[in-house]
Design an enzyme around this catalytic site. Structure first.
Site, mmCIF file in Angstrom:
data_model
loop_
_atom_site.group_PDB
_atom_site.id
_atom_site.type_symbol
_atom_site.label_atom_id
_atom_site.label_comp_id
_atom_site.label_asym_id
_atom_site.label_seq_id
_atom_site.Cartn_x
_atom_site.Cartn_y
_atom_site.Cartn_z
ATOM 1 N N LEU A 136 0.860 -1.175 0.000
ATOM 2 C CA LEU A 136 0.000 0.000 0.000
ATOM 3 C C LEU A 136 0.898 1.227 0.000
ATOM 4 O O LEU A 136 1.969 1.213 0.605
ATOM 5 C CB LEU A 136 -0.900 0.029 1.248
ATOM 6 C CG LEU A 136 -1.978 -1.046 1.400
ATOM 7 C CD1 LEU A 136 -2.722 -0.827 2.712
ATOM 8 C CD2 LEU A 136 -2.945 -1.020 0.238
ATOM 9 N N ASP A 137 0.456 2.296 -0.658
ATOM 10 C CA ASP A 137 1.208 3.550 -0.602
ATOM 11 C C ASP A 137 1.405 3.956 0.852
ATOM 12 O O ASP A 137 0.534 3.715 1.702
ATOM 13 C CB ASP A 137 0.462 4.664 -1.333
ATOM 14 C CG ASP A 137 0.465 4.482 -2.842
ATOM 15 O OD1 ASP A 137 1.171 3.577 -3.321
ATOM 16 O OD2 ASP A 137 -0.248 5.236 -3.526
ATOM 17 N N ARG A 138 2.530 4.592 1.138
ATOM 18 C CA ARG A 138 2.793 5.067 2.495
ATOM 19 C C ARG A 138 1.622 5.911 3.010
ATOM 20 O O ARG A 138 1.193 5.788 4.164
ATOM 21 C CB ARG A 138 4.067 5.919 2.528
ATOM 22 C CG ARG A 138 4.408 6.461 3.915
ATOM 23 C CD ARG A 138 5.308 7.684 3.834
ATOM 24 N NE ARG A 138 6.651 7.363 3.434
ATOM 25 C CZ ARG A 138 7.667 7.172 4.298
ATOM 26 N NH1 ARG A 138 7.451 7.272 5.603
ATOM 27 N NH2 ARG A 138 8.878 6.908 3.853
#
Length: 291
Positions: free
Chosen positions: A135-137
């Site tokens: 997942l994106d940060r």
């Protein structure tokens, strides 16, 4: 699934300890407690159960009641656990935390935090744990972790067949209440993902549905048809509805990116059964709608 046939009379616990010399006694007792041991096809919880010659004993590799089961020793986790068994762990990753290590950050990541926690529980420094995806940060929500490399590979082989659902709050209201964004993507030298206007990008498909709208913003339910880097963020910006808090592809500032991995539906790598893992939508998303 381990399956044995008794050849002599014996107590169930003693029988299993002999057949499974690599297993700790508490682990076997936990399996019994959670209805994961079958004798002649029926679950048995007592280790004192007497076995007779010819009785069959099976140990389920996944929980009979997955929503009620945690592996032995799993107590208070540093990150919220949504699902766990002997093969998988799913957590609710907070916004701002990397899923896995990057060139700039190797210590503060979800995978390292959970791996070190597991290692500390049973004092095994080589405890395995692998991220099944990323997942994106800036995003939050369901992050699936595999407890062996073989499990990670099994999940990767079927990843495109799994259903991934996200929640997003966007600036603007889509023209259609439901829609499909079919726009190829490409990444420039600055690592900025863009919609291809020349037809030479990587195919990318996103479906969305408007759940609620207020004050010029909308809460969307988003379904990934493909899983490209920054796909949801770029696609929603492409239709004029960038995600709130997306300073890379959007226009409004917020305490966080309003993108959340709400639900992941998979087929379990051990027995193929369907497992749905859900992370509640963050409460601040309702505040974003009122802003």
């Amino acid at each position: 699934m381990p399956r044995f046939v008794a050849t002599n009379p014996a107590a169930l616990l003693a029988f299993l300890k002999k057949k499974l010399p690599g297993w700790k006694t508490p682990t076997i007792k936990q399996r019994l407690k959670n209805d994961l041991v079958l004798v002649n096809g029926k679950s048995v919880r007592s280790g004192a159960e007497r076995l007779e010659p010819g009785d069959t004993v099976e140990i389920l590799a996944v929980p009979a009641r997955p929503d009620a089961y945690l592996p032995i020793g799993l107590g208070e986790s540093p990150l919220p656990i949504l699902y766990a068994d002997d093969t998988l762990i799913a957590i609710d990753k907070p916004s701002g935390l990397l899923s896995v290590a990057s060139e700039r950050e190797r210590n503060l990541t979800a995978i390292r935090i959970m791996r070190e926690w597991l290692q500390g529980l049973d004092h095994q420094p080589d405890r395995e744990l692998h991220a099944a995806h990323r997942l994106d940060r800036e995003a939050s929500g369901v992050l699936l972790l595999a407890r062996s490399l073989a499990t990670k590979r099994a999940l990767a082989a079927k990843w495109t067949t799994f259903e991934k659902t996200y929640a997003a709050v966007v600036d603007g209201i889509p023209e259609e209440a439901e829609g499909i964004i079919d726009a190829p993507l490409w990444e420039d030298k600055g690592l900025f993902v863009r919609v291809s206007t020349r037809g030479d990008g990587t195919p990318a498909l996103t479906r969305y549905r408007v759940v609620k709208q207020k004050g010029g913003r909308a809460l969307l339910q988003v379904y990934l048809g493909t899983g490209r880097k920054h796909q949801i963020r770029v696609h929603l910006a492409h239709i004029g509805c960038p995600i709130v808090g997306d300073i890379r592809y959007g226009r409004s500032k917020a305490p966080r990116l309003a993108l959340h991995a709400e639900r992941l539906r998979i087929y379990h790598p051990v027995d193929g059964r369907e497992v749905t893992i859900t992370a509640p939508i963050p409460k601040e998303f309702q505040k974003f709608l009122r802003s």
